[in-house]
Design an enzyme around this catalytic site. Structure first.
Site, mmCIF file in Angstrom:
data_model
loop_
_atom_site.group_PDB
_atom_site.id
_atom_site.type_symbol
_atom_site.label_atom_id
_atom_site.label_comp_id
_atom_site.label_asym_id
_atom_site.label_seq_id
_atom_site.Cartn_x
_atom_site.Cartn_y
_atom_site.Cartn_z
ATOM 1 N N CYS A 1 0.406 0.347 10.344
ATOM 2 C CA CYS A 1 -0.044 -0.698 9.419
ATOM 3 C C CYS A 1 1.068 -1.532 8.777
ATOM 4 O O CYS A 1 1.952 -1.008 8.104
ATOM 5 C CB CYS A 1 -0.909 -0.071 8.326
ATOM 6 N N CYS B 1 -19.454 -6.635 3.563
ATOM 7 C CA CYS B 1 -18.798 -5.372 3.918
ATOM 8 C C CYS B 1 -17.466 -5.301 3.180
ATOM 9 O O CYS B 1 -16.865 -6.331 2.889
ATOM 10 C CB CYS B 1 -18.568 -5.355 5.428
ATOM 11 N N CYS C 1 0.398 4.964 6.937
ATOM 12 C CA CYS C 1 -0.231 4.773 8.252
ATOM 13 C C CYS C 1 0.762 4.049 9.187
ATOM 14 O O CYS C 1 1.148 2.902 8.890
ATOM 15 C CB CYS C 1 -1.512 3.954 8.106
ATOM 16 N N CYS D 1 -16.286 -9.306 5.767
ATOM 17 C CA CYS D 1 -15.670 -8.034 5.394
ATOM 18 C C CYS D 1 -14.384 -8.254 4.607
ATOM 19 O O CYS D 1 -13.457 -8.918 5.078
ATOM 20 C CB CYS D 1 -15.382 -7.218 6.647
ATOM 21 N N CYS E 1 0.836 -1.207 0.000
ATOM 22 C CA CYS E 1 0.000 0.000 0.000
ATOM 23 C C CYS E 1 0.870 1.257 0.000
ATOM 24 O O CYS E 1 1.851 1.349 0.731
ATOM 25 C CB CYS E 1 -0.914 -0.015 1.219
ATOM 26 N N CYS F 1 -19.553 1.861 8.771
ATOM 27 C CA CYS F 1 -18.755 1.279 9.849
ATOM 28 C C CYS F 1 -17.511 2.148 9.991
ATOM 29 O O CYS F 1 -16.701 2.226 9.070
ATOM 30 C CB CYS F 1 -18.381 -0.154 9.466
ATOM 31 N N ARG G 1 -17.846 -2.600 18.083
ATOM 32 C CA ARG G 1 -17.096 -3.838 17.822
ATOM 33 C C ARG G 1 -15.768 -3.888 18.575
ATOM 34 O O ARG G 1 -14.925 -2.993 18.430
ATOM 35 C CB ARG G 1 -16.851 -3.986 16.313
HETATM 36 N N1 SAM Z 1 -6.672 0.355 3.161
HETATM 37 C C1 SAM Z 1 -7.964 0.548 3.663
HETATM 38 C C2 SAM Z 1 -8.040 1.684 4.666
HETATM 39 O O1 SAM Z 1 -7.016 2.027 5.238
HETATM 40 O O2 SAM Z 1 -9.136 2.190 4.874
HETATM 41 C C3 SAM Z 1 -8.583 -0.685 4.290
HETATM 42 C C4 SAM Z 1 -7.749 -1.635 5.102
HETATM 43 S S1 SAM Z 1 -7.051 -0.969 6.616
HETATM 44 C C5 SAM Z 1 -5.938 -2.226 7.051
HETATM 45 C C6 SAM Z 1 -8.412 -1.066 7.752
HETATM 46 C C7 SAM Z 1 -8.207 -0.588 9.162
HETATM 47 O O3 SAM Z 1 -7.468 -1.553 9.910
HETATM 48 C C8 SAM Z 1 -7.425 0.685 9.399
HETATM 49 O O4 SAM Z 1 -8.189 1.823 9.197
HETATM 50 C C9 SAM Z 1 -7.025 0.554 10.860
HETATM 51 O O5 SAM Z 1 -7.992 1.178 11.681
HETATM 52 C C10 SAM Z 1 -7.018 -0.956 11.093
HETATM 53 N N2 SAM Z 1 -5.654 -1.431 11.380
HETATM 54 C C11 SAM Z 1 -4.650 -1.617 10.499
HETATM 55 N N3 SAM Z 1 -3.534 -2.044 11.095
HETATM 56 C C12 SAM Z 1 -3.818 -2.145 12.408
HETATM 57 C C13 SAM Z 1 -3.050 -2.530 13.548
HETATM 58 N N4 SAM Z 1 -1.782 -2.877 13.451
HETATM 59 N N5 SAM Z 1 -3.659 -2.535 14.751
HETATM 60 C C14 SAM Z 1 -4.966 -2.168 14.843
HETATM 61 N N6 SAM Z 1 -5.732 -1.791 13.804
HETATM 62 C C15 SAM Z 1 -5.169 -1.757 12.607
HETATM 63 C C1 DTB Z 2 -11.249 -2.558 11.772
HETATM 64 O O1 DTB Z 2 -11.585 -1.556 12.415
HETATM 65 N N1 DTB Z 2 -10.374 -3.454 12.207
HETATM 66 C C2 DTB Z 2 -10.149 -4.476 11.199
HETATM 67 C C3 DTB Z 2 -11.188 -4.094 10.107
HETATM 68 N N2 DTB Z 2 -11.713 -2.870 10.578
HETATM 69 C C4 DTB Z 2 -10.776 -4.006 8.706
HETATM 70 C C5 DTB Z 2 -8.745 -4.576 10.773
HETATM 71 C C6 DTB Z 2 -7.783 -4.823 11.913
HETATM 72 C C7 DTB Z 2 -6.454 -5.054 11.323
HETATM 73 C C8 DTB Z 2 -5.423 -5.432 12.342
HETATM 74 C C9 DTB Z 2 -4.080 -5.614 11.727
HETATM 75 C C10 DTB Z 2 -3.999 -6.719 10.709
HETATM 76 O O2 DTB Z 2 -4.454 -7.847 10.966
HETATM 77 O O3 DTB Z 2 -3.419 -6.470 9.650
HETATM 78 FE FE1 SF4 Z 3 -2.833 1.206 3.392
HETATM 79 FE FE2 SF4 Z 3 -2.731 0.060 5.766
HETATM 80 FE FE3 SF4 Z 3 -3.129 2.669 5.581
HETATM 81 FE FE4 SF4 Z 3 -5.071 0.942 4.770
HETATM 82 S S1 SF4 Z 3 -4.313 1.224 6.849
HETATM 83 S S2 SF4 Z 3 -4.370 2.794 3.725
HETATM 84 S S3 SF4 Z 3 -3.794 -0.731 3.980
HETATM 85 S S4 SF4 Z 3 -1.282 1.564 4.951
#
Ligand code: SAM
Ligand code: DTB
Ligand code: SF4
Length: 333
Positions: free
Chosen positions: A61, A130, A58, A98, A54, A190, A262
């Site tokens: 992430c 979702c 973030c 989802c 990506c 959501c 959630r």
């Molecule tokens: N790329 C899209 C976005 O950012 O909206 C969708 C996927 S993103 C991984 C979805 C959500 O996962 C993020 O907005 C964040 O709130 C959550 N998330 C990602 N990494 C995480 C982590 N290490 N711990 C907790 N939540 C996480």
């Molecule tokens: C949300 O709030 N939490 C989920 C879902 N929406 C997409 C994602 C959590 C991701 C945690 C880190 C991972 O497993 O990559």
């Molecule tokens: Fe990309 Fe992760 Fe950020 Fe979603 S949360 S936009 S997958 S870097």
């Protein structure tokens, strides 16, 4: 009966957040009972349909291309494979499925067409479908709705003030714009965030304030505890205490009585007793399945045991006050 309000002030949110803990849990549990069946918990399954690479930054992430993390990077999965996972999710008791993609935003290309096919297929299986695909235009939201999308996940993650410490490649307002497009397309919203990223209590209050003063509350509000992943800037971040999760959940419950709150990422580091406190404080949804998107989650069998111990029952699909509005499309397909 507690009123549904969208005009909460920051001061009111702060006052609720700071209620002595046991009193806060009691008040949240009371509001929860007025609006929801406290035994009922929604079970959702996540699937990462496109993992890693990506362009966003973030800091939490593991899927951001710029960090060096140990994840199984793959391009968009074939529709058949996704539908097989959805069937399995249904068989194991989930009612919502989802699909997540590591995209900054949706592009109008063949990948998006493929996702629309996935949405149609999952919908036919009878699951609330979702997606979480990053930013959307109005037109893309409409196309997803037409394909049968029930809900869209798009987190605001933290407060507006702290946002640039977490993500610099997009703005907080961009997230709100997408939420607006989702709402306009009559898709269930959501949206929630993450705690444990070094934010202050003021930021947590600010995040909840943004959510509860949207023109309509999100139908679901994920509260994630940061999962620190090796290779990301937040890899060394300390675990949040369960009391902080409980306080967030209870405050969200009082502010947004009807929302599904959630208990999301972070359950793998919580005991059943700790999770029980979260359910008592008003959480009524979880992600099930041994993986979230890329990180571990409790095993299905241990969650089933937890449901038995706590006498919880999984919530049916397409249920709730707003269901008619959102599943109209599903019925006509
Ligand atoms: N790329 C899209 C976005 O950012 O909206 C969708 C996927 S993103 C991984 C979805 C959500 O996962 C993020 O907005 C964040 O709130 C959550 N998330 C990602 N990494 C995480 C982590 N290490 N711990 C907790 N939540 C996480
Ligand atoms: C949300 O709030 N939490 C989920 C879902 N929406 C997409 C994602 C959590 C991701 C945690 C880190 C991972 O497993 O990559
Ligand atoms: Fe990309 Fe992760 Fe950020 Fe979603 S949360 S936009 S997958 S870097």
């Amino acid at each position: 009966m507690a009123f549904i309000r969208n005009d909460w002030t920051i001061k009111q949110v702060e006052e609720i957040y700071n209620i002595p803990l046991l009193e806060l849990i009691y008040q949240a549990a009371s509001v929860h009972r007025e609006y929801n069946d406290p035994q009922e918990v929604q079970v959702c399954t996540l699937l990462s349909v496109k993992t890693g690479g990506c362009p966003e930054d973030c800091v939490y992430c593991p899927q951001a291309a710029r960090y060096h993390t140990d994840i199984d990077v793959h391009k968009l999965l074939p529709v058949e494979e996704v539908l097989e996972s959805a069937l399995k999710a249904k068989e194991s008791g989930s009612t919502r499925f989802c699909m997540g993609a590591a995209w900054r935003e949706v592009r109008d290309n063949s990948d998006f067409d493929q996702v629309l096919e996935m949405v149609k297929g999952v919908n036919k299986i009878g699951l609330e479908v979702c997606c979480t695909l990053g930013m959307l235009t109005e037109d893309q939201a409409q196309k997803l709705k037409k394909a049968g999308l029930y809900a869209y996940n798009h987190n605001i993650d933290t407060s507006q003030e702290y946002y640039d410490q977490i993500i610099t490649t997009r703005k907080f307002e961009d997230r709100l714009d997408t939420l607006n497009h989702v709402r306009e397309a009559n898709i269930s919203v959501c949206s929630g965030g993450i705690i444990g990223m070094g934010e202050s209590v003021k930021d947590r209050i600010g995040m909840l304030h943004t959510l509860c003063t949207l023109p309509e509350h999100p139908e679901s509000v994920p509260v994630n505890a940061l999962v620190p992943v090796e290779g990301t800037p937040l890899e060394e971040q300390e675990k949040v205490s369960v009391w902080e999760m409980v306080r967030m959940i209870a405050t969200a419950r009082i502010l947004m009585p009807k929302a599904m709150v959630r208990l999301s990422a972070g359950r793998v580091r919580m005991t059943v007793e700790e999770q029980a406190l979260c359910f008592l404080a008003g959480a009524n949804s979880i992600f099930a399945g041994d993986k979230l998107l890329t990180t571990p989650n409790p095993e299905v069998a241990s969650d089933q045991e937890m449901f038995q111990t706590l006498n919880l029952k999984p919530r049916d699909a397409f249920k709730g006050a707003a269901a008619d509005k959102f599943d109209r499309q599903a019925k006509t397909l």
